[in-house]
Design a protein around this motif. Structure first.
Motif, PDB file in Angstrom:
ATOM      1  N   ASP A 134      54.790  89.709  33.170  1.00  0.00           N
ATOM      2  CA  ASP A 134      55.214  91.110  33.692  1.00  0.00           C
ATOM      3  C   ASP A 134      54.499  91.367  35.149  1.00  0.00           C
ATOM      4  OD1 ASP A 134      56.217  91.382  31.152  1.00  0.00           O
ATOM      5  OD2 ASP A 134      55.310  93.272  30.749  1.00  0.00           O
ATOM      6  N   ILE A 135      53.236  91.032  35.355  1.00  0.00           N
ATOM      7  CA  ILE A 135      52.848  90.984  36.506  1.00  0.00           C
ATOM      8  C   ILE A 135      53.853  90.182  37.823  1.00  0.00           C
ATOM      9  CG2 ILE A 135      50.780  90.440  38.184  1.00  0.00           C
ATOM     10  CD1 ILE A 135      49.950  92.777  36.643  1.00  0.00           C
ATOM     11  N   GLY A 136      54.277  89.248  37.357  1.00  0.00           N
ATOM     12  CA  GLY A 136      55.118  88.597  38.172  1.00  0.00           C
ATOM     13  C   GLY A 136      56.273  89.218  38.368  1.00  0.00           C
ATOM     14  N   HIS A 137      57.050  89.652  37.386  1.00  0.00           N
ATOM     15  CA  HIS A 137      58.093  90.513  37.528  1.00  0.00           C
ATOM     16  C   HIS A 137      57.852  91.875  38.537  1.00  0.00           C
ATOM     17  CE1 HIS A 137      61.159  89.118  34.808  1.00  0.00           C
ATOM     18  NE2 HIS A 137      60.250  88.763  34.224  1.00  0.00           N
ATOM     19  N   PRO A 311      61.721  87.640  47.834  1.00  0.00           N
ATOM     20  CA  PRO A 311      60.350  88.261  47.364  1.00  0.00           C
ATOM     21  C   PRO A 311      59.086  87.088  47.365  1.00  0.00           C
ATOM     22  CG  PRO A 311      61.451  87.206  45.262  1.00  0.00           C
ATOM     23  CD  PRO A 311      62.346  87.131  46.739  1.00  0.00           C
ATOM     24  N   TRP A 312      59.533  85.888  48.144  1.00  0.00           N
ATOM     25  CA  TRP A 312      58.648  84.878  48.172  1.00  0.00           C
ATOM     26  C   TRP A 312      57.421  84.961  48.998  1.00  0.00           C
ATOM     27  CZ3 TRP A 312      60.355  83.288  43.909  1.00  0.00           C
ATOM     28  CH2 TRP A 312      61.996  83.013  43.835  1.00  0.00           C
ATOM     29  N   LEU A 422      50.430  80.926  38.235  1.00  0.00           N
ATOM     30  CA  LEU A 422      51.825  80.195  37.740  1.00  0.00           C
ATOM     31  C   LEU A 422      52.756  81.281  36.935  1.00  0.00           C
ATOM     32  CD1 LEU A 422      49.914  76.836  36.744  1.00  0.00           C
ATOM     33  CD2 LEU A 422      51.586  77.322  38.690  1.00  0.00           C
ATOM     34  N   PHE A 423      52.008  81.751  36.239  1.00  0.00           N
ATOM     35  CA  PHE A 423      52.950  82.866  35.482  1.00  0.00           C
ATOM     36  C   PHE A 423      53.416  84.105  36.303  1.00  0.00           C
ATOM     37  CE2 PHE A 423      50.595  80.996  31.619  1.00  0.00           C
ATOM     38  CZ  PHE A 423      51.537  80.992  30.912  1.00  0.00           C
ATOM     39  N   GLY A 427      57.413  84.946  36.826  1.00  0.00           N
ATOM     40  CA  GLY A 427      58.054  86.445  36.706  1.00  0.00           C
ATOM     41  C   GLY A 427      58.810  86.503  37.900  1.00  0.00           C
ATOM     42  N   ILE A 428      58.263  86.122  38.858  1.00  0.00           N
ATOM     43  CA  ILE A 428      59.103  86.307  40.322  1.00  0.00           C
ATOM     44  C   ILE A 428      60.390  85.746  40.355  1.00  0.00           C
ATOM     45  CG2 ILE A 428      59.173  86.056  42.728  1.00  0.00           C
ATOM     46  CD1 ILE A 428      56.152  86.384  43.018  1.00  0.00           C
TER      47      ILE A 428
END
Ligand SMILES: Cc1cc2nc3c(=O)[nH]c(=O)nc-3n(C[C@H](O)[C@H](O)[C@H](O)COP(=O)(O)O)c2cc1C
Length: 516
Positions: A134-137, A311-312, A422-423, A427-428
């Motif tokens: 969720d943090i990645g999203h 977004p990278w 990694l997570f 998410g991204i």
């Protein structure tokens, strides 16, 4: 702004930092996007997705004095339910100076945390990783919202988790229910666009004097308690502690650039970015028959390739995740198991770790600049369904996928805190896929529920050198017509004088504000 421009190098001149621009920044990243109703049940959905719609991610901003907000620099907590900021602390001007000394005018700080209990009551041990997805999203959603305002957003690698917790007030343990402690995740700098990529704003590690000033700030409010009783999951606490970021241990390599972005088609160049961001939704079921043309499929997966822009550019590490694709219905591409190498240089390493019977053949109909390899021709619908906890959505779409991380080596190289990164990367990628599905007139869903070891068996992976971290699916949705939809903030949003709540504990104290 067009959808294509979300991925371009700084397409817009920066908006000034004020409450209206901040309101839009949150509106297009973490705000509610709709209310749904089925029978008596009513629930809110947000711009960003979340495992089980449980939304463990909390956001904070540290702002300079702004008209309509505090007259001093202050820390605020964002409340998506009512789209307001609530003030949590006031800082001195000197504290603000020390925090932002190396940053351009118009910058502010953003912090994210996870209330792991929001996931743990339902998902138990697996909840820690769901919080990280969720943090990645949220990172990607916030990065895209920053693009809309002409701002950059970049994670800060130089602050430890403990220092971030202190800045966000999360280590004020007496104020939190112990079982619902918020875990600090990250600090980011949001700055107005600069013309050059090299000139990325950086924030220095805090010294003890700054930490003391933060401790001595004027703090207020207490978070609401969620549950009267709790279940203890000791392993969640262990993994949280083990993966906290020590100061400056994070990698600072930048993403290698991938030059072969697909050019905008006429269709895509007219698609509105705000529309796509606002309409993003998870599919509940896929039709099991629709196909996607090969060109469109290639365009979707090409979008997950790293590059120098959003977004990278939010993160400071090179790509560590590759896509194991289960291709079911792509018109012009043989069904089968494929691998997209998001870092082509790692192909031989992954190949060597896999079963030698996999063919690793570049399909002739795919442009050579895209590192996509067929591993095995097959009807893999049953496999994909089984691997994703028997969920039909993994088999009934155009394709589904597993995100294969360079696991043990990255953690050895960068330290245990990289487990979270990694997570976040997964998410991204997921957030990009969600938006791509919408532009393709289709729908997708993140799949956190999958069987790790059987996924590794598909590739013949024998150890933890590579690990699957997240699954995803995309296809043509079957809509549930029983669901009713309502706008996110109803009519009050449009008229609202909104509010900055000046105390986390007192929601009646709503003040000022334009469009928050
Ligand atoms: C990390 C993550 C894991 C998820 N796992 C699943 C899953 O295994 N199965 C599923 O049907 N949906 C899954 N979802 C979708 C969520 O249920 C969905 O995001 C949530 O209900 C909110 O709906 P929305 O995405 O339409 O806003 C997942 C979403 C995320 C972000």
């Amino acid at each position: 702004m067009t959808y294509e421009q979300l991925y371009e190098a700084r397409p817009l001149p920066p908006l000034e930092l004020h409450l209206d621009s901040l309101a839009d920044f949150f509106r297009y990243s973490l705000a509610l996007s709709a209310w749904k109703q089925a029978g008596e049940n009513r629930w809110a959905l947000r711009i960003n997705p979340s495992s089980g719609n449980l939304h463990p991610t909390e956001a904070y901003v540290v702002l300079p004095p702004l008209p309509g907000a505090s007259a001093s620099p202050a820390l605020y907590h964002y409340v998506s339910e009512s789209h307001v900021l609530e003030q949590r602390a006031s800082f001195t001007d000197d504290t603000w100076q020390r925090l932002t000394t190396s940053l351009p005018a118009g910058s502010f700080l953003l912090g994210l945390s996870s209330v792991v209990w929001r996931e743990a009551w339902k998902y138990g041990e697996r909840s820690f990783r769901y919080c990280q997805h969720d943090i990645g999203h949220a990172i990607a959603a916030l990065r895209f919202a920053a693009v809309l305002s002409g701002w950059t957003l970049r994670l800060v690698p130089s602050w430890s988790t403990e220092e971030i917790a202190q800045l966000l007030g999360l280590n004020r343990t007496g104020e939190f229910c112990v079982e619902e402690q918020e875990e600090a995740e990250l600090l980011a700098v949001v700055s107005p666009n600069d013309t050059s990529h090299e000139n990325t704003p950086r924030i220095l590690p805090p010294d003890e004097a700054l930490m003391q000033q933060i401790r001595d700030a004027s703090w207020r409010g207490r978070p609401n308690q969620l549950s009267a009783s709790h279940v203890d999951w000791p392993v969640i606490d262990e993994v949280a502690v083990a993966t906290r970021m020590p100061r400056t241990a994070a990698p600072t390599e930048s993403m290698p650039s991938f030059g072969a972005r697909s050019p905008a088609t006429d269709d895509h160049s007219s698609i509105d970015a705000l529309q796509i961001i606002s309409q993003r939704r998870s599919c509940l079921a896929l039709d099991g028959v629709s196909e996607i043309p090969r060109e469109q499929f290639l365009r979707v997966i090409m979008r997950t390739m790293p590059g120098p822009d959003a977004p990278w550019d939010a993160v400071h590490w090179p790509p560590k995740i590759h896509l194991l694709l289960f291709v079911h219905r792509v018109n012009g591409l043989q069904p089968g198991v494929y691998m997209l190498m998001r870092d082509r240089a790692k192909t031989d390493v992954l190949k060597a770790a896999c079963d030698g019977a996999l063919i690793w053949q570049a399909p002739p109909e795919v442009p050579t600049e895209l590192p996509l390899y067929m591993l095995r021709a097959a009807d893999c619908r049953d496999t994909a369904r089984t691997l994703s906890c028997h969920q039909d959505i993994a088999a009934d779409g155009f394709f589904s996928l597993g995100m294969i991380a360079e696991f043990a080596g990255s953690i050895r190289q960068y330290g245990p805190s990289f487990y979270r990164n990694l997570f976040w990367e997964a998410g991204i990628i997921g957030q990009v896929l969600y938006l791509e599905a919408e532009t393709a007139g289709a729908r997708s869903t993140g799949i956190g529920c999958f069987f790790d070891d059987p996924v590794h068996d598909v590739l013949g992976l024998k150890d933890d050198q590579f690990q699957s971290l997240y699954h995803f699916t995309m296809g043509m949705p079957v809509e549930d017509n029983r669901l009713q939809s309502w706008p996110p903030y109803g009519e009050t949003e449009l008229r609202s004088s909104g509010g900055i709540l000046d105390d986390k504990s007192d929601k009646s104290n709503s003040l000022t504000r334009g469009s928050f």
